[in-house]
Design an enzyme around this catalytic site. Structure first.
Site, PDB file in Angstrom:
ATOM      1  N   ARG A  94       0.835  -1.216   0.000  1.00 26.42           N
ATOM      2  CA  ARG A  94       0.000   0.000   0.000  1.00 26.42           C
ATOM      3  C   ARG A  94       0.870   1.267   0.000  1.00 26.42           C
ATOM      4  O   ARG A  94       1.068   1.887  -1.034  1.00 26.42           O
ATOM      5  CB  ARG A  94      -0.953  -0.051   1.206  1.00 26.42           C
ATOM      6  CG  ARG A  94      -2.068   0.961   1.157  1.00 26.42           C
ATOM      7  CD  ARG A  94      -1.691   2.353   1.583  1.00 26.42           C
ATOM      8  NE  ARG A  94      -1.127   2.438   2.937  1.00 26.42           N
ATOM      9  CZ  ARG A  94      -0.561   3.545   3.413  1.00 26.42           C
ATOM     10  NH1 ARG A  94      -0.483   4.630   2.661  1.00 26.42           N
ATOM     11  NH2 ARG A  94      -0.038   3.569   4.621  1.00 26.42           N
ATOM     12  N   CYS A 146       3.950   9.453   0.356  1.00 25.98           N
ATOM     13  CA  CYS A 146       2.560   9.848   0.144  1.00 25.98           C
ATOM     14  C   CYS A 146       2.549  10.897  -0.952  1.00 25.98           C
ATOM     15  O   CYS A 146       3.275  11.892  -0.879  1.00 25.98           O
ATOM     16  CB  CYS A 146       1.986  10.412   1.444  1.00 25.98           C
ATOM     17  SG  CYS A 146       0.345  11.106   1.206  1.00 25.98           S
TER      18      CYS A 146
END
Ligand code: HMG
Ligand code: MG
Length: 313
Positions: free
Chosen positions: A15, A246
């Site tokens: 992820r 991110c």
């Protein structure tokens, strides 16, 4: 120093690790990685995110990844593991439940500016968005975890006070989020700052329900892991081959590499239940897919050693 004798690792590579890659990684490659991670003894991992595909196109295959995990060949390996996914809102939760997730993660922030950039709302609005997600997850028998991003520093606001972390931890605890991770999203933290952020979270959660999630932008993540261990933290979220970042945290690089954390812990006599050699196999596999060396000193050293010993045979 009273270190824990056992540490629990949540692998976030499939992820966090892959959400920031420029090119889409094929579902079959994601599955190959997850299979290797399970073979190495990983028992808790973030498989994907049920987020807007416009915001994070790399996770737009979430349903396919979850469906592929149902393959009978994976069943025995997957049985002892917990499959966790990110769900910012009810739309994500509904898809995650339908896909068979066993744990969902709501991801908030200790910085207003980052909250707006990452999930397009204020911290207070995010809590209102998470509340029904957490309630519905529990009603469905699914576990919950919360991430507190920018717990030490924010790319837009600079240093973040521990009191902000405590506020978010308190609100997550009040809505019933079962465990939380204190995240140094942009990897600016140093050991005392990270301890202060963790201690703030520990005002609202006990030590067995708080994890460290450290990105390694400034090369501090392993030191920060040690600092967290020193105050009793026994759960870390890390990423195979040091992948990660991110897309909404400018300048952030990968997470601390799982291999580096496991090497350090085993060297300290701390059990993880993970086979380091097999973990390096997983790192080699995904690094081949991505066409670069693992961002892990331990993997590079162990792979070089393997090459040297194969060459001398
Ligand atoms: P928004 O644009 O305000 O939401 O985004 P919206 O409700 O207006 O929806 C916009 C569109 O997205 C709509 O589609 C929705 O249906 C769709 P359209 O009508 O335009 O075709 N949509 C969804 N689709 C699929 N799944 C969903 C979903 N929700 C809406 N769940 C939103 C708000 C929260 C959705 C958006 O900002 C978002 O998805 N953000 C995710 C960002 C992200 O994933 N960041 C990385 C993970 S966090 C992280 O890495 C940090 C962590 O590692 C810890 C650390 O290191 O700090 C955890
Ligand atoms: Mg992260």
């Amino acid at each position: 120093m009273n270190y824990p004798s056992r540490v629990y690792i949540t692998e976030v590579g499939p992820r966090d690790g892959l959400q920031n890659e420029q090119a889409m990684v094929a579902v079959s490659d994601k599955l190959g990685l997850i299979e290797r991670l399970l073979q190495a003894g990983i028992r808790h991992f973030e498989a994907t995110s049920f987020v807007s595909p416009k915001w994070v196109p790399q996770m737009s295959d979430a349903q396919d990844v979850m469906a592929a995990l149902q393959a009978p060949a994976l069943a025995a390996l997957l049985a002892p593991a917990t499959v966790s996914v990110l769900t910012p809102n009810m739309k994500g939760l509904e898809a995650a439940l339908a896909a068979g997730a066993q744990e969902v993660v709501v991801f908030g922030a200790a910085s207003e500016a980052f909250s707006h950039k990452n999930i397009n709302c204020s911290i207070a609005e995010s809590m209102a968005m998470f509340e029904p997600v957490v309630a519905a997850a529990h009603a469905a028998g699914v576990a919950t975890r919360g991430a507190i991003s920018c717990a030490v520093g924010c790319p837009y606001e600079g240093a973040v006070a521990p009191a902000k972390v405590a506020d978010v931890a308190r609100m997550m605890n009040a809505m019933g989020v079962q465990r939380i991770a204190v995240a140094d999203t942009i990897g600016v933290g140093t050991p005392r700052a990270v301890q202060a952020a963790l201690e703030a979270a520990l005002q609202h959660y006990d030590i067995d329900h708080v994890a460290g999630h450290f990105h390694d932008t400034y090369g501090q993540a392993l030191s920060n892991t040690l600092a967290a261990l020193q105050i009793g933290v026994n759960h870390f979220e890390s990423s195979i081959a040091g992948l990660g970042g991110c897309p909404y945290a400018k300048g952030a690089t990968g997470n601390v590499a799982t291999e580096d954390v496991v090497y350090m812990l085993h060297g300290m006599g701390i059990d993880t239940g993970i086979d380091l050699d097999k973990l390096v196999d997983a790192a080699a596999l995904i690094s081949n897919v991505l066409g670069r060396q693992p961002n892990s000193r331990v993997s590079v050293a162990m792979l070089n050693k393997r090459l040297a010993s194969n060459g001398s045979k």
